[in-house]
Design a protein around this motif. Structure first.
Motif, mmCIF file in Angstrom:
data_model
loop_
_atom_site.group_PDB
_atom_site.id
_atom_site.type_symbol
_atom_site.label_atom_id
_atom_site.label_comp_id
_atom_site.label_asym_id
_atom_site.label_seq_id
_atom_site.Cartn_x
_atom_site.Cartn_y
_atom_site.Cartn_z
ATOM 1 N N PRO A 483 0.806 -1.225 0.000
ATOM 2 C CA PRO A 483 0.000 0.000 0.000
ATOM 3 C C PRO A 483 0.836 1.271 0.000
ATOM 4 O O PRO A 483 0.410 2.288 -0.557
ATOM 5 C CB PRO A 483 -0.807 -0.133 1.300
ATOM 6 C CG PRO A 483 -0.936 -1.611 1.499
ATOM 7 C CD PRO A 483 0.363 -2.183 1.028
ATOM 8 N N PHE A 484 2.024 1.241 0.609
ATOM 9 C CA PHE A 484 2.874 2.425 0.651
ATOM 10 C C PHE A 484 3.633 2.615 -0.661
ATOM 11 O O PHE A 484 3.504 3.654 -1.335
ATOM 12 C CB PHE A 484 3.850 2.311 1.826
ATOM 13 C CG PHE A 484 4.693 3.528 2.067
ATOM 14 C CD1 PHE A 484 4.129 4.793 2.157
ATOM 15 C CD2 PHE A 484 6.061 3.415 2.232
ATOM 16 C CE1 PHE A 484 4.906 5.920 2.393
ATOM 17 C CE2 PHE A 484 6.856 4.527 2.478
ATOM 18 C CZ PHE A 484 6.270 5.784 2.547
ATOM 19 N N LEU A 485 4.416 1.628 -1.059
ATOM 20 C CA LEU A 485 5.291 1.782 -2.218
ATOM 21 C C LEU A 485 4.538 1.723 -3.549
ATOM 22 O O LEU A 485 4.928 2.394 -4.510
ATOM 23 C CB LEU A 485 6.381 0.704 -2.203
ATOM 24 C CG LEU A 485 7.416 0.785 -1.083
ATOM 25 C CD1 LEU A 485 8.418 -0.348 -1.205
ATOM 26 C CD2 LEU A 485 8.129 2.133 -1.102
ATOM 27 N N THR A 493 6.208 10.212 -5.606
ATOM 28 C CA THR A 493 7.068 10.650 -6.710
ATOM 29 C C THR A 493 6.740 12.050 -7.220
ATOM 30 O O THR A 493 7.518 12.620 -7.987
ATOM 31 C CB THR A 493 6.971 9.658 -7.883
ATOM 32 O OG1 THR A 493 5.596 9.524 -8.289
ATOM 33 C CG2 THR A 493 7.511 8.292 -7.489
ATOM 34 N N GLU A 494 5.616 12.628 -6.792
ATOM 35 C CA GLU A 494 5.224 13.948 -7.301
ATOM 36 C C GLU A 494 6.022 15.087 -6.692
ATOM 37 O O GLU A 494 6.073 16.184 -7.246
ATOM 38 C CB GLU A 494 3.738 14.180 -7.044
ATOM 39 C CG GLU A 494 2.834 13.395 -8.006
ATOM 40 C CD GLU A 494 1.369 13.481 -7.611
ATOM 41 O OE1 GLU A 494 1.088 14.091 -6.546
ATOM 42 O OE2 GLU A 494 0.515 12.945 -8.325
ATOM 43 N N GLY A 495 6.635 14.851 -5.519
ATOM 44 C CA GLY A 495 7.457 15.888 -4.903
ATOM 45 C C GLY A 495 6.690 16.910 -4.093
ATOM 46 O O GLY A 495 7.238 17.970 -3.769
ATOM 47 N N MET A 600 14.222 7.644 -0.639
ATOM 48 C CA MET A 600 13.755 6.319 -1.040
ATOM 49 C C MET A 600 13.644 6.216 -2.566
ATOM 50 O O MET A 600 12.867 5.420 -3.096
ATOM 51 C CB MET A 600 12.422 5.995 -0.367
ATOM 52 C CG MET A 600 11.312 6.991 -0.602
ATOM 53 S SD MET A 600 9.841 6.663 0.417
ATOM 54 C CE MET A 600 9.483 4.977 -0.008
ATOM 55 N N ALA A 601 14.477 6.991 -3.256
ATOM 56 C CA ALA A 601 14.453 6.965 -4.722
ATOM 57 C C ALA A 601 14.737 5.567 -5.253
ATOM 58 O O ALA A 601 14.162 5.138 -6.259
ATOM 59 C CB ALA A 601 15.465 7.964 -5.268
ATOM 60 N N GLY A 602 15.644 4.846 -4.588
ATOM 61 C CA GLY A 602 15.956 3.494 -5.033
ATOM 62 C C GLY A 602 14.754 2.576 -4.962
ATOM 63 O O GLY A 602 14.477 1.818 -5.903
ATOM 64 N N TYR A 603 14.015 2.650 -3.861
ATOM 65 C CA TYR A 603 12.830 1.803 -3.725
ATOM 66 C C TYR A 603 11.767 2.160 -4.751
ATOM 67 O O TYR A 603 11.123 1.290 -5.340
ATOM 68 C CB TYR A 603 12.261 1.938 -2.306
ATOM 69 C CG TYR A 603 12.925 1.028 -1.287
ATOM 70 C CD1 TYR A 603 14.227 0.575 -1.474
ATOM 71 C CD2 TYR A 603 12.259 0.629 -0.139
ATOM 72 C CE1 TYR A 603 14.843 -0.245 -0.556
ATOM 73 C CE2 TYR A 603 12.862 -0.196 0.800
ATOM 74 C CZ TYR A 603 14.151 -0.637 0.582
ATOM 75 O OH TYR A 603 14.757 -1.461 1.499
ATOM 76 N N LEU A 604 11.567 3.464 -4.959
ATOM 77 C CA LEU A 604 10.564 3.885 -5.940
ATOM 78 C C LEU A 604 10.993 3.495 -7.346
ATOM 79 O O LEU A 604 10.149 3.209 -8.210
ATOM 80 C CB LEU A 604 10.349 5.391 -5.835
ATOM 81 C CG LEU A 604 9.755 5.868 -4.501
ATOM 82 C CD1 LEU A 604 9.748 7.391 -4.422
ATOM 83 C CD2 LEU A 604 8.346 5.310 -4.312
ATOM 84 N N GLY A 605 12.314 3.476 -7.590
ATOM 85 C CA GLY A 605 12.813 3.082 -8.900
ATOM 86 C C GLY A 605 12.571 1.619 -9.222
ATOM 87 O O GLY A 605 12.625 1.213 -10.388
ATOM 88 N N LEU A 606 12.282 0.797 -8.225
ATOM 89 C CA LEU A 606 11.940 -0.597 -8.485
ATOM 90 C C LEU A 606 10.599 -0.730 -9.191
ATOM 91 O O LEU A 606 10.313 -1.760 -9.809
ATOM 92 C CB LEU A 606 11.899 -1.388 -7.161
ATOM 93 C CG LEU A 606 13.228 -1.510 -6.406
ATOM 94 C CD1 LEU A 606 13.012 -2.214 -5.067
ATOM 95 C CD2 LEU A 606 14.270 -2.251 -7.219
ATOM 96 N N ASP A 607 9.770 0.327 -9.061
ATOM 97 C CA ASP A 607 8.466 0.362 -9.742
ATOM 98 C C ASP A 607 7.666 -0.913 -9.470
ATOM 99 O O ASP A 607 7.194 -1.597 -10.378
ATOM 100 C CB ASP A 607 8.663 0.559 -11.248
ATOM 101 C CG ASP A 607 7.367 0.988 -11.940
ATOM 102 O OD1 ASP A 607 6.423 1.408 -11.234
ATOM 103 O OD2 ASP A 607 7.288 0.883 -13.183
#
Length: 654
Positions: A483-485, A493-495, A600-607
């Protein structure tokens, strides 16, 4: 065996852009047990409980027949039965553990009639000298020790053969009703009552006494005689010497040649600390033996003093009552001394760290990570990691993290803050809202749950919340992580937010409820608030320290990677993490934290998509969610941010 200290890795430069996993790659999911396997497990457990009732009484004691088969009269396993009693050396199997804790009660009667001298009243510390059959050539050493200490001689199966400058306690080992090993353990237990500074054993004939003393946390100087040194070049005497080299705090050879001969025969001790050559140690070299005795005897006191003199308020963790505390009031200093002596004993016996040792003793410090990076000092030399770290100048490293304490009063943050909480159990939301009200800040709420009906309940309970509220219905996948990621990926990701809190309505059903509810209370109390405005506290720290990207509650329980090797290996590759993982890991245990989205850019980059999460019911460990939980601090550091912990004094969940 002595090992080199592990050098710290060079800090990695942040890698531009988020990590990305190979398309189409599926994450490892631990195999679920089949119905047959579950049936076999349930049946074996039921059978085990039935056998347990037949073999053990209501108080957990082995019944008479089992006792007579496995143990002697002093609760020691009979020869060949150790594998049934112990899971590993010195660690009883669960069924025997409680009963064997009482084994020491059988020992005092064995030595009750021995003429131990009265405890010293002149302020001097007791020192024991242990010898077998006689103390020839030892009076000068005993006289030197007696100048500064209250010396008592424990003479095993022998006679003093003349006047000695110290009282003699004759011990009839051969005529004792118990085995030699049991009697020496009883002797060491009685000696420990006098809190001696140290002991000196004379000759390899007293090697087993040295072992017994060290196991009772009495540091020993083992003096090797010339004849012993010659005999130890081969055969049984060599094995005895090897045992002494492993166990005694210091070992004294009668010459450099004897010392070098021992090292040639046993090169693994080449870097052993306090392996000394002293000419005529019982006579002319007595001064040097006394000096090394004082040095090893004062180690625990010195380590205790070093810690107590340096920010002792961080020992607040030790003041929290524990279920296994002894009766009566137990202070931090007493608990700390017990931790130091237990560390020395466990490293002496080369045992696994037990549960008591994997509790954090000092806020902001991880003793097991530090010990792993400094094995010579902490394992070979048995230095307590905390005191060694302080004495070394408190160097930074993966073992140390700054800890934030509560603000004195609520103060609204200027940061734009969102708070996500996943509620599989909506009835917990009112508690969370009450905790938020303790703070001056009011984060926007992002609530997720798995059914429209539950979403309706959440909506009704937040109707008057004084900030924005978004409620999403998400698949029952990924526990709180999905639910979070995945569910809130658009927001993250919107900033639009400087900081996001991530919490969840942790609850466990049935017999495990005693764990889940206190754990949730501990995490919410530290991260959101209750007795203190902790949400404001965390935000104030993040506002003042732009380089900190992650803040999480400091847990007193210290853990390793558990059964997550496979999933962690996959995630480390996809996240391009190069920081060495080590054996132990410091992370947000329970997966609740405050984080900057950029960290947490790395985690979000996992998509991650919903299809990446395993279907319920999931295994207790080893899944994608467990791997992400443990790797979060490492991923944050890769993005160039630091981590910090937060702690409310006096609060824990055990």
């Amino acid at each position: 065996m002595t090992r080199p200290d592990i050098p710290l890795p060079e800090p990695a430069s942040p890698v531009p852009g988020p990590a990305r996993r190979p398309r189409g790659r599926a994450y490892f999911v631990p195999k679920q047990r089949s119905k047959l396997r579950r049936w076999i497990t349930a049946t074996s457990q039921k059978t085990g409980r039935l056998l347990g009732r037949l073999l053990f009484d209501a108080e957990g004691r082995p019944r008479a027949l089992l006792r007579s088969l496995l143990f002697d009269a002093y609760q020691r396993p009979r020869p060949g039965m150790e594998g049934i009693v112990f899971k590993e050396p010195g660690r009883p199997r669960r069924s025997f553990a409680a009963w064997l804790e009482q084994a020491d009660a059988n020992l005092p009667p064995l030595v009750a009639d021995l003429p131990f001298p009265a405890p010293p009243t002149d302020g001097r510390r007791r020192v024991f000298v242990v010898a077998e059959r006689g103390v020839a050539m030892a009076p000068p050493l005993i006289a030197r020790l007696a100048r500064d200490h209250a010396v008592a001689v424990l003479l095993l199966d022998g006679e003093a053969g003349g006047e000695l400058p110290a009282p003699v306690v004759p011990v009839d080992v051969a005529g004792a009703p118990a085995s030699r090993a049991v009697l020496l353990d009883a002797l060491a237990l009685r000696a420990a009552d006098d809190r001696p500074l140290f002991a000196v054993t004379l000759g390899l004939g007293a090697a087993d006494a040295a072992d017994a003393m060290e196991q009772r946390n009495i540091p020993v100087v083992a003096v090797v005689d010339p004849a012993d040194a010659e005999a130890s070049r081969n055969g049984a005497a060599g094995l005895v010497l090897e045992r002494v080299l492993e166990r005694a705090s210091a070992i004294v050879f009668p010459s450099s040649a004897a010392r070098e001969a021992a090292l040639v025969a046993m090169p693994r001790f080449a870097a052993r600390r306090r392996m000394l050559a002293i000419e005529a140690p019982r006579d002319a070299g007595a001064e040097k033996v006394a000096a090394i005795g004082r040095e090893i005897g004062e180690e625990v006191d010195n380590e205790l003093a070093i810690i107590l003199a340096t920010r002792s308020e961080r020992l607040e963790l030790l003041t929290i009552p524990r279920y296994d505390d002894p009766p009566g009031e137990v202070g931090a200093e007493q608990k700390l001394e017990e931790r130091i002596t237990m560390w020395r004993r466990m490293t002496l016996l080369k045992r696994r760290l037990n549960r008591q040792l994997v509790l954090r003793p000092y806020s902001g410090f991880h003793p097991l990570i530090y010990a792993e990076h400094h094995p010579v000092a902490c394992f070979d030399q048995r230095r307590y990691p905390l005191s060694h770290w302080i004495a070394s100048g408190m160097p930074p490293g993966p073992w140390a993290v700054p800890v934030v304490g509560p603000l004195q009063a609520p103060a609204a943050s200027r940061l734009k803050v969102g708070l996500h909480s996943h509620f599989f159990y909506p009835d917990l939301l009112p508690e969370m809202l009450d905790r938020i009200r303790v703070n001056a800040s009011r984060p926007d709420l992002f609530l997720t749950t798995d059914t429209p009906a539950k979403a309706g309940e959440l909506r009704a309970m937040t109707a008057d919340y004084p900030a924005a509220v978004r409620i999403d219905v998400v698949p029952n996948l990924g526990r709180d992580v999905g639910p979070f990621l995945t569910g809130l990926r658009d927001v993250l990701t919107e900033g639009g937010y400087d900081v996001f809190f991530h919490v969840h309505g942790k609850k466990t059903k049935g017999r495990r409820r005693a764990i889940g509810d206190p754990w949730r209370t501990f995490l919410w109390e530290n991260l959101i608030g209750g007795g203190h405005p902790m949400l404001d506290t965390v935000l104030a720290h993040l506002e003042a320290h732009s380089d900190v990207g992650l803040v999480y509650p400091e847990d007193s329980h210290l853990v390793n990677w558990a059964r997550n090797d496979r999933i962690v290996e996959q995630l480390r590759a996809d996240l391009a993490l190069t920081e060495p993982p080590g054996t132990y890991v410091d992370f947000p245990v329970g997966n609740m934290f405050a984080i900057r989205p950029a960290a947490m850019a790395g985690y979000l980059g996992l998509d991650l998509g919903w299809e990446d999460y395993p279907a319920e019911p999931i295994p207790d460990d080893g899944t994608l969610m467990h791997g992400l939980e443990r790797l979060l601090p490492m991923a944050v550091r890769k993005e160039g941010f630091l981590t910090a912990a937060v702690r409310v004094p006096g609060v824990d969940w055990d």
